[in-house]
Design a protein around this motif. Structure first.
Motif, short mmCIF file in Angstrom:
data_model
loop_
_atom_site.label_atom_id
_atom_site.label_comp_id
_atom_site.label_asym_id
_atom_site.label_seq_id
_atom_site.Cartn_x
_atom_site.Cartn_y
_atom_site.Cartn_z
N GLY A 168 0.81 -1.21 0.00
CA GLY A 168 0.00 0.00 0.00
C GLY A 168 0.85 1.26 0.00
N PRO A 169 0.20 2.43 -0.12
CA PRO A 169 0.94 3.71 -0.15
C PRO A 169 1.81 3.93 1.09
N GLY A 170 1.32 3.53 2.26
CA GLY A 170 2.08 3.73 3.48
C GLY A 170 3.40 2.97 3.46
N ALA A 171 3.35 1.72 3.01
CA ALA A 171 4.57 0.91 2.94
C ALA A 171 5.54 1.49 1.92
N MET A 172 5.01 2.01 0.82
CA MET A 172 5.86 2.60 -0.20
C MET A 172 6.55 3.86 0.32
N LYS A 225 -3.29 4.34 -11.12
CA LYS A 225 -2.59 3.27 -10.43
C LYS A 225 -3.30 1.93 -10.58
N ASP A 226 -4.62 1.93 -10.37
CA ASP A 226 -5.37 0.68 -10.53
C ASP A 226 -5.26 0.16 -11.96
N GLY A 227 -5.29 1.10 -12.91
CA GLY A 227 -5.17 0.70 -14.31
C GLY A 227 -3.84 0.04 -14.60
N TYR A 228 -2.75 0.62 -14.09
CA TYR A 228 -1.43 0.05 -14.34
C TYR A 228 -1.22 -1.24 -13.55
N LEU A 229 -1.83 -1.35 -12.38
CA LEU A 229 -1.75 -2.62 -11.65
C LEU A 229 -2.46 -3.74 -12.42
N ARG A 230 -3.63 -3.40 -13.01
CA ARG A 230 -4.33 -4.41 -13.82
C ARG A 230 -3.48 -4.78 -15.04
N LEU A 248 6.75 -0.68 -8.08
CA LEU A 248 7.33 -0.66 -6.73
C LEU A 248 6.38 -1.33 -5.73
N SER A 249 5.09 -1.06 -5.84
CA SER A 249 4.13 -1.66 -4.91
C SER A 249 4.10 -3.18 -5.07
N ARG A 250 4.30 -3.66 -6.31
CA ARG A 250 4.31 -5.11 -6.53
C ARG A 250 5.61 -5.73 -5.99
N LEU A 251 6.73 -5.02 -6.16
CA LEU A 251 7.99 -5.55 -5.66
C LEU A 251 8.01 -5.55 -4.13
N LEU A 252 7.52 -4.47 -3.52
CA LEU A 252 7.49 -4.41 -2.06
C LEU A 252 6.46 -5.38 -1.48
N GLY A 253 5.44 -5.69 -2.28
CA GLY A 253 4.41 -6.61 -1.80
C GLY A 253 4.95 -7.99 -1.47
#
Length: 581
Positions: free
Chosen positions: A9-13, A191-196, A316-321
């Motif tokens: 999530g944004p906080g972790a990033m 962001k949701d679009g690029y995550l999809r 980055l959110s996917r890598l940190l996930g």
């Protein structure tokens, strides 16, 4: 049933970015200082040109014009030199940050529980390892430094424009509403679009990987058209996801152009009106218009690069996930008292509510050889993986020396028990490097050769052109499936675990070679505990005890002779195996 690896999530990033910034304070503040200095040097030109226009209006000399031109050249050179060093420092910072992020990702990926990796499948992790790392590299190397430069330039340019007069802020305000509305609309969806979009690439990679790895099965079962249709569905999903993000850009960027033009035109018109009223000079109008026009480039870069940053943020959110996958074990610090393996009332399920093991009890003595046999799908491999500490049981406990396997740190666990399956990987590198992966610190070539000799592989290794220095793996010398298994078994000899769980470890080798290999291992593994899972019953014949697994329970347990004499399931398997040879 597959699962999806989590997304940070944004906080972790923000927390991770903060950590990276704190690691490199000198580079961060040095780069910012240089970019500010470069931006300030660029702001001199409108002031000088405005003053030149005003002096021409009031009458000036050639020497004055020449001095203004000289100053313009001086500030241009200064801006060029400082910008060069600012970009250099930013690139150094970006490369260091990217290297650390990659190292963190690799560390997090290697720390993933094996069960999670198997459940998630290779496609998602492969996409994160390749495309997401590449996209983030592009963002860190180029997008983030350029965006930082643009933000600094925009702020200083706007401040310089206001220094001409308060009236300059009014035309600039006219460009804010369309800019804010457009940004809010875009950022709420991007962001949701690029995550999809990234998820769709994972689906394609998963389908392709499964198809390639199972090519023989696909061909044998005539599933080619079905696999093509599945991949086509994944591609259609990817096309839809990419079309959505493209639509976002085609709506967003043209709307931004309007917010750039309005302030420039309004400044010229408003400034011209004030000049006709005698409230400002022609030089002020010229300077203000040039500053407002200068704002277009950094603001345009801010908005344009936001698109790259959105993709980078998604990556980055996917890598940190990957780091957010909960551990499936908690080290308690307890030290095992011995090497006896015990399973008590073990139940396990891959899908909630559907156990594949139903209250299994098994005690394995130190140095004992146990063979697990039974029909396919009976739960042999699942039980073996629990006995190796790969999965934690849903209920019950699997212990070594009285301590739960999942209560031991992985490094300690592998010193007690290790699993080897029919799936082996030969890494790109020399044969020595492949074997040294499992060797303890200080292992010599003699130790490596001894491990190869133990698994009857020394002859073919010595026959290689460069012996242990022969490069194997992708792009190197090809090794057969049997040789790859021998390399994996030699790694186990070097790793020196007390207990081995062999899950079809010799299934791809010719039966005579497999029998010879197991006899070679028997001499090397004297005093060790061995749990062998196999369909070939010669392993059972040589074992101290045989565990017959049926429908998720141990239906029979005893020596080969005892079970044959009992006339139960094992006796039927033995008769069938002997009759079919």
């Amino acid at each position: 049933m597959s699962t999806t690896l989590p997304i940070a999530g944004p906080g972790a990033m923000r927390a991770y970015v903060g950590v990276l910034v704190r690691r490199h304070p000198r580079l961060v503040w040095g780069a910012l200082a240089l970019h500010v200095l470069a931006a300030l040097a660029g702001l001199a030109a409108p002031r000088l040109l405005g003053g030149l226009v005003e002096s021409v209006e009031n009458g000036t000399t050639t020497d004055h014009v020449d001095s203004i031109i000289g100053l313009l050249a001086l500030f241009l050179i200064l801006q060029t030199v400082v910008t060069r060093y600012a970009r250099y420092v930013s690139q150094v910072l970006g490369e260091q940050v990217l290297a650390e992020l990659r190292e963190d990702f690799v560390g997090n990926a290697l720390a993933l529980p094996v069960g999670v990796v198997e459940s998630a499948g290779s496609g998602d992790l492969l996409t994160r390892t390749s495309r997401d790392v590449e996209q983030l590299g592009w963002s860190v190397r180029w997008a983030l430094p350029e965006w930082t430069i643009a933000v600094i330039t925009a702020i200083l340019t706007f401040a310089a424009a206001l220094s001409v007069g308060w009236w300059v802020g009014l035309p600039c305000l006219l460009g804010i509403p369309p800019l804010v509305v457009g940004l809010r609309w875009y950022l709420a969806r991007a962001k949701d679009g690029y995550l999809r979009e990234s998820a769709s690439y994972s689906a394609i990679n998963a389908s392709l990987t499964e198809t390639v790895e199972g090519a023989r099965s696909v061909e044998a079962l005539g599933l080619g058209q079905q696999r093509i249709e599945a991949i086509d569905d994944d591609i259609r999903g990817s096309y839809t996801a990419e079309r959505y993000t493209l639509w976002l850009r085609t709506v967003f960027f043209p709307s931004m152009e309007l917010s750039y033009l309005i302030p420039t035109v309004a400044t010229l018109l408003f400034g011209g009106y004030l000049y006709t009223q005698g409230q400002v000079s022609l030089g002020d109008v010229t300077t203000a218009v040039l500053y407002v026009q200068m704002l277009i480039d950094p603001v345009d870069r801010i908005v344009s690069i936001l698109d790259e940053l959105q993709m980078g943020a998604a990556s980055l959110s996917r890598l940190l996930g990957v780091a957010q996958v909960p551990d499936d074990r908690t080290a308690t610090g307890e030290v095992p008292d011995g090497e006896a393996i015990d399973a008590h009332d073990v139940r396990f399920s891959y899908v909630e509510g559907r156990d594949v093991l139903h209250g299994v009890d098994l005690s394995v003595g130190v140095g004992e050889r146990i063979a697990m046999v039974g029909p396919s799908g009976a739960g042999k491999s699942t039980l073996g993986r629990l006995l190796a500490g790969i999965h934690p049981p849903r209920t019950g406990a699997v212990t070594v020396g009285g301590v739960g396997l999942v209560d031991l740190p992985l490094q300690d666990l592998r010193g007690h028990v290790a699993l080897v399956t029919q799936e082996h990987h030969v890494f790109v590198g020399t044969l020595r490097e492949n074997l040294a992966l499992a060797a303890p610190p200080g292992a010599t070539d003699d130790d490596i050769r001894a491990s190869l000799d133990a698994v009857d592989a020394l002859d073919w290794v010595d026959g290689l052109p460069e012996g242990l220095e022969t490069v194997v793996g992708s792009g190197g010398r090809a090794v057969t499936a049997a040789q790859a298994q021998q390399i994996a078994l030699a790694r186990l000899v070097l790793a020196d675990p007390h207990t081995l769980v062999l899950d079809e470890a010799t299934s791809l080798i010719d039966p005579r070679a497999a029998r010879h290999l197991e006899r070679s291992l028997a001499a090397v593994l004297e005093g060790r505990t061995v749990i062998a899972i196999a369909h070939r019953l010669f392993s059972a014949h040589d074992a101290d005890r045989v565990a017959v697994v049926e429908d998720g329970v141990i239906a029979e347990l005893g020596s080969h002779d005892e079970l044959v004499a009992a006339g139960g399931s094992y006796a039927a398997l033995w008769d069938s195996w002997n009759g079919g040879r």
